[in-house]
Design a protein around this motif. Structure first.
Motif: not given
Length: 468
Positions: A105-117, A132-141
């Motif tokens: 959820t937090m990773l998606s949030g940073f992706n939403k605001i375009k903050d790759p760092h 452990r990352p899952n498929q949604f983790t990897f697709s988001t990052i």
């Protein structure tokens, strides 16, 4: 007895809890606690679903003991949806227990605001925490790293292989986009082959990859081989031909489309505008209207670009009326296109009326009004708008400085031009390009300061072109 259908939905949790607490023989205290926790979580989710973030947060804060991980995750999701990223992050840091959904959820949030760092930092933090990352983790990052951390895609691919997720559709499609950005055709194909059960989105990702890499023949073969096609497949092919400057083939495939939506119509119209074929763009727009397809703000923006390109003031004015009737006048992209159209068609007053009415402005909208002032010879007005831009906290880019220096050329403002030319690097880190040097040489030439012009040409870090 209360009438059940008159009890507000938000009161159900409290009502159930009171009823159960008053009937201890019906259920044990431990079960009551569990039911109350579930009821609180449900209420929080209901409030968030209804867009009432304040009520959700109030209930969350008032019942800390009854909020489980699901409630925490729901609350963080609610803050992210309402563009309250700082509140979401603060809540995340306070979580007593996190699961993979919390991290995603937090990773998606940073992706939403375009903050790759921050996305990168959080992913490293997630790994250190042992989650452990899952498929949604990897697709988001992977999606969030594009254009900034492209070089990490092969490393992420290794982690994905180690996790056994390389055959997953979501992960595979994200990896394909990553390798497309890296211009790596062989890896793109390898990832596609590794996906065991390919759906239409996987095939579309391969189609996009081939078109973006310029392998037009391979893209067409892929399109012809696809087990099923949807409107995205057709639009991807058309848009790919446009990007590869084959407008005739793009139109041929566009005409063959069994169904068209506003996206496909807009893509084809934009293709003509990019080719400066404004007549065909306008004719296609009329065909779009005749097909009962309603234009969106991107369609109108593209048509306004056509009007600006060929100075069709009357049509631009008519489009402005259509935009007002459609209720799209507050769209940032559309307002910027209107400003550009009016300035290029000679109506700077209307351009300023739209610009001043904008609630939100970005760099492009500031560039449009500054450039419009420069074209109309309003040098001091252009510099005044530039000052307002920087004072508002908006960072200028290389286009901003081309417009500012052009204004100085039109107004013969040598000292101001020199100041801005030197400050663009020192203050904002904008490296001078050929067009900036061309403006300065033109400024010195028109002011009769030939020596300065010659010296500047000799100091340029690249060879002068014809314009310089």
């Amino acid at each position: 007895m209360p009438k059940w259908n008159q009890i507000p939905r938000a009161s159900w949790g409290v009502f159930h809890s009171q009823l159960l607490l008053q009937s201890p023989k019906l259920i044990s205290p431990a079960s009551v606690c569990l039911i109350f926790t579930l009821s609180t979580t449900d209420l929080i989710q209901d409030y968030i679903h209804d867009g009432n973030i304040n009520a959700a947060r109030k209930l969350f804060d008032e019942n800390p003991a009854s909020c489980n991980t699901v409630a925490w995750n729901s609350m963080i999701t609610g803050h992210i949806r309402h563009n309250q990223m700082q509140s979401a992050h603060e809540l995340f840091d306070k979580m007593p227990m996190r699961d993979v959904v919390s991290w995603n959820t937090m990773l998606s949030g940073f992706n939403k605001i375009k903050d790759p760092h921050k996305l990168h930092q959080l992913f490293l933090q997630m790994n250190k925490a042992g989650e452990r990352p899952n498929q949604f983790t990897f697709s988001t990052i992977i999606s969030g790293f594009l254009n900034t951390f492209d070089v990490l895609v092969p490393q992420l691919h290794s982690l994905i292989l180690h996790s056994g997720l390389h055959s997953n559709v979501f992960v595979g499609s994200a990896l394909m986009r990553g390798y497309t950005h890296l211009m790596d055709r062989s890896s793109l194909c390898r990832v596609f082959d590794d996906i065991l059960t390919k759906d239409i989105s996987t095939w579309n990702a391969l189609l996009v990859g081939y078109m973006d890499l310029g392998f037009i023949a391979d893209a067409q073969i892929t399109f012809d081989m696809m087990p099923e096609l949807n409107i995205i497949s057709w639009t991807t092919l058309v848009d790919g031909y446009i990007k590869n400057r084959n407008i005739n083939q793009a139109r041929h495939m566009f005409d063959k489309m069994p169904q068209k939506n506003v996206v496909s119509w807009t893509a084809m119209i934009k293709g003509y505008v990019q080719q400066e074929n404004y007549t065909n763009a306008i004719q296609l727009f009329i065909s779009m209207l005749n097909s009962n397809t309603s234009p969106n703000h991107f369609t109108f923006s593209t048509l306004l670009d056509a009007c600006a390109g060929c100075s069709m003031f009357l049509l631009g004015n008519q489009l402005h009326s259509c935009i007002l009737k459609s209720g799209l006048c507050q769209e940032l992209v559309l307002s910027t296109s209107l400003i550009d159209m009016y300035t290029k068609c000679g109506d700077i007053k209307s351009a300023f009326t739209i610009f001043d009415s904008m609630k939100t402005k970005n760099t492009v909208s500031w560039n449009s009004i500054i450039g419009g002032c420069a074209r109309h010879g309003l040098a001091h007005q252009a510099l005044s708008e530039f000052k307002k831009m920087t004072e508002s906290g908006m960072k200028p880019d290389h286009v901003t400085y081309i417009n500012v220096l052009s204004a100085c050329v039109h107004g013969g403002l040598v000292k101001e031009g020199e100041h801005h030319f030197h400050s663009m690097v020192e203050r904002y880190g904008v490296e001078a390009e050929m067009k900036h040097y061309t403006c300065m040489v033109d400024l010195y030439g028109k002011a009769g300061e030939v020596d300065k012009a010659v010296r500047l040409v000799k100091e340029m870090p690249f060879e002068p072109d014809v314009d310089t």
